[in-house]
Each structure stands twice: as structure tokens, then as C-alpha cells.
Enzyme design. Structure first.
Site, mmCIF file in Angstrom:
data_model
loop_
_atom_site.group_PDB
_atom_site.id
_atom_site.type_symbol
_atom_site.label_atom_id
_atom_site.label_comp_id
_atom_site.label_asym_id
_atom_site.label_seq_id
_atom_site.Cartn_x
_atom_site.Cartn_y
_atom_site.Cartn_z
ATOM 1 N N LYS A 156 23.903 18.574 23.534
ATOM 2 C CA LYS A 156 23.032 18.861 22.393
ATOM 3 C C LYS A 156 23.697 18.436 21.088
ATOM 4 C CE LYS A 156 20.480 22.565 24.639
ATOM 5 N NZ LYS A 156 19.976 23.958 24.569
ATOM 6 N N ASN A 157 24.221 17.243 21.112
ATOM 7 C CA ASN A 157 24.962 16.699 19.982
ATOM 8 C C ASN A 157 24.279 15.406 19.531
ATOM 9 O OD1 ASN A 157 26.932 14.870 18.716
ATOM 10 N ND2 ASN A 157 28.437 16.460 19.136
#
Length: 379
Positions: A156-157
């Protein structure tokens, strides 16, 4: 209280990889008195723990003796002093020095890898890594494999997904992307970054063919997966909403609604479908019959009731504009009022003011429409 004043420590934000401390004695001459400091422990999903036991600081490596690290410049009076770990200061000190020299070498490439371990969300690290990859004419498939591993650790970057996209564009090869995103979505079926990347790949490389089968599997596994419903609409929109597609999808979605009535995702999908074609909620009699059957069976899902409010309002105005039966129009008018009141007082009380506004707005528009039509069917 005196003890608290003399030695206070508050720890915040562990999820972000740092803690904030306030230290010092009240009234002391210490320069740290009353100054907040942020202690860097682990940035993003990265950590000092990701390094092997035999890892050495760059300052102790003979091959880096020609480089003088550059410290971070926070200005003369920093509001928040960040207490980075020794390793963090070491790696980023050398990274700043390398960037200032514009050195693009194999050792610089390895340095960016260590920097990304410490902070995978640092955009500059990834941008400079791409600059080095270009300068060295590096093996981009090896880079694709590397960034895949990083994504697995940091799913989730934003920065790691962007780096992946750039490498795929440089290679002009999307052959691994659907498999990658599927593996990430197996961990979290609603990962926004994975869906965004998947849609980009599918759209740019025309990989729509088998996507409906994949989405159907996800919906079967979790009918509340709004991301999967969104993906289904994305694929359908590409192919076009022909009458045959609309009919098929309407039947598909009402079957799913019938299984879980109080599920917002398919209700939103149904509304999206009905905005196509004629744009009328009542364009498919099967939908009207289905919704009224649910209501008559005692189902009071707020999504069903909200749909019926809009459906009956639409039918009311259609009757008025066509000069239809006044009693039929009045029946639709009353249904809208009753449903709004039911939502406000029982089924969606948290938005009671909203539903009263909807009812009032409907009455106002109905009165205006009747007046414009010669005063028929007074509301």
C-alpha cells in the site's frame, strides 16, 4: 505533578514508524527543554530489522572512503528534531552526497536499495534509482523482479507501485502484471493500489479478455467487495453497454442482490447500469418487479428503499409529463413521501434531515411541474 513536569515522555505514531518525545526539566538551561523530537524507528513498512547481521555502515566501508556524507539540513531552529537511527543517518547521508555529485554507478544503485529498505515511501530514492538504471543501461527484468518483492512487503505504498509502472513502460512488457496484482489482491482484495495498477495495465495494453471471469470469482467469494464490482463496471464500459449486455448484467446483479439484500455494492452497480440505455430506473420491468417484490416480502434495506424513492419519483414525473392518469400519479407521489418518512424515522435515522430534504425537494418540484402543466394533479 512535579515529577510529570520534570520527566515527561509521550509516544505517538508508531504506525508511521516514529515516536515523538518531549524531554527536559522545566526551567532548565538545556537546549532540549520543551523541544519535541521524533525518533525514527521504522519508516513506512521498512525497518532496520530488514538488514542482515553482517551489514556494515557505509562510513566503515573502505570502498566508500572517497565520499563525505551530507547531513540533513533542518535549519537553525527546527520545530521537530528527528532522531534518526545511526543506520538511517548513515545511509541517507551517503545518498545525499551521491545525489549532489550526480554519481550514477553500481554502488549508488545498491545504496538506493538500502535507502528503500529504510524508507520505501521516499520518492527521491526511487527517482534517483531510475536515473541510475538508465545511466547504467541496467537489466530491467531484474529490476522488475526486485520491485515485485518490494511491493509484496509494501503493498500500500504509492512510490513502489509508480516505480513498477515506469519499469513496465520502459520494457513495454505487461506480461507479469496481472499475475502480480492478483497475488496482492489475494492478500487484500480491496487494495486500491493494486486495482489502480491493474486497471492501468488492462487499459493501456488491452488485456480485457478474461477480466470478467476473474472479477466474477472475486464477487462470488465476497459479494460485498465494492472494488470487484467497480472493476466489473470498468470492463463493461470498455466493451460498451449494448442492450444485450445491459439485460445480462441486470439479471446478474439482481440475482446477487437477492442473496444479500442489505449490500450496498450491487445496488450501486445496478444504479450505474440503469444510467446507461434510456437512463431510466424503470427501463427494465424485471427490476421494478424485483424491487417491489422485495418490499412486499418485508425487506426494508435502506438501499432498496432509497432505490424505490428515486424509482417512484421518476415514475411520478413520467406520468405528469405524459398527461397520464391523475390517480396513478398521486399514488407514486404518496409512495415517495411515505418512503422518505420511513427512512428518516426508522431505517436511516442518522440521515433523517437528508431524507426530509429529499421529500421537501420532491414536493417543490412536483408543485412546479403541475403548475407548469396546467394545474393537473395538485400535490
Amino acid at each position: 505533578k512535579e515529577k510529570q513536569r520534570n520527566n515527561t515522555r509521550s509516544v505517538f505514531g508508531n504506525k508511521y514508524g516514529f515516536r515523538v518525545e518531549k524531554t527536559g526539566h522545566k526551567g532548565s538551561a538545556s537546549p532540549q527543554n520543551g523541544i519535541h523530537s521524533v525518533c525514527a524507528m521504522a519508516d513506512g513498512n521498512s525497518s532496520d530489522e530488514d538488514f542482515s547481521d553482517d551489514w556494515a555502515l557505509y562510513s566503515r566501508r573502505p570502498e566508500w572512503s572517497d565520499i563525505t556524507p551530507l547531513p540533513q539540513d533542518d535549519g537553525e531552529n527546527p520545530v521537530v528534531m528527528i532522531q534518526y537511527s545511526e543506520r538511517f543517518n548513515d545511509v541517507f547521508g551517503y545518498l545525499r552526497a551521491i545525489i549532489s555529485r550526480q554519481e550514477k554507478s553500481q554502488r549508488a544503485l545498491e545504496l538506493t536499495k538500502d535507502a528503500a529498505k529504510l524508507n520505501a515511501a521516499n520518492y527521491t530514492v526511487w527517482q534517483y534509482r531510475r536515473d541510475i538504471l538508465k545511466a547504467l543501461n541496467a537489466d530491467l527484468y531484474e529490476e522488475l523482479s526486485y520491485i515485485g518483492r518490494v511491493i509484496a512487503d509494501n503493498p500500500k505504498n504509492y512510490q513502489v507501485w509508480h516505480h513498477r509502472r515506469v519499469i513496465v513502460e520502459w520494457l513495454d512488457d505487461p506480461s507479469s502484471e496481472l499475475t502480480l496484482t492478483e497475488s496482492i489482491l489475494d492478500m487484500d482484495a480491496k487494495n486500491y493500489h493494486a486495482w489502480q495498477h491493474r486497471q492501468w495495465v488492462i487499459k493501456n495494453y488491452n488485456l480485457f479478455d478474461d477480466e470478467l471471469h476473474y472479477v466474477d470469482r472475486l464477487i462470488s467469494e465476497d459479494m460485498r467487495n465494492n472494488s470487484a464490482w467497480n472493476e466489473r463496471f470498468f470492463v463493461l464500459k470498455h466493451g460498451g453497454f449494448t442492450p444485450e449486455v445491459l439485460e445480462r448484467e441486470v439479471n446478474y446483479v439482481i440475482t446477487r442482490v437477492g442473496l444479500i439484500k442489505n449490500n450496498e455494492s450491487p445496488w450501486n452497480f445496478l444504479r450505474g447500469l440503469l444510467q446507461q440505455g434510456t437512463g431510466k430506473l424503470a427501463q427494465f420491468p424485471v427490476v421494478v418487479e424485483f424491487c417491489e417484490a422485495l418490499y412486499n416480502d418485508g425487506i426494508r434495506s435502506p438501499y432498496l428503499l432509497a432505490f424505490l424513492v428515486d424509482l417512484y419519483a421518476e415514475q411520478y414525473f413520467d406520468v405528469i409529463e405524459s398527461g397520464g392518469n391523475e390517480a396513478v400519479a398521486e399514488e407514486y407521489h404518496q409512495k415517495v413521501q411515505d418512503l422518505c418518512e420511513s427512512m428518516a424515522n426508522q431505517h436511516d435515522k442518522i440521515r433523517c434531515k437528508y431524507w426530509r430534504y429529499i421529500a421537501e425537494n420532491f414536493r417543490r418540484k412536483a408543485s412546479e411541474r403541475v403548475a407548469a402543466g396546467g394545474g393537473q394533479n395538485g400535490a
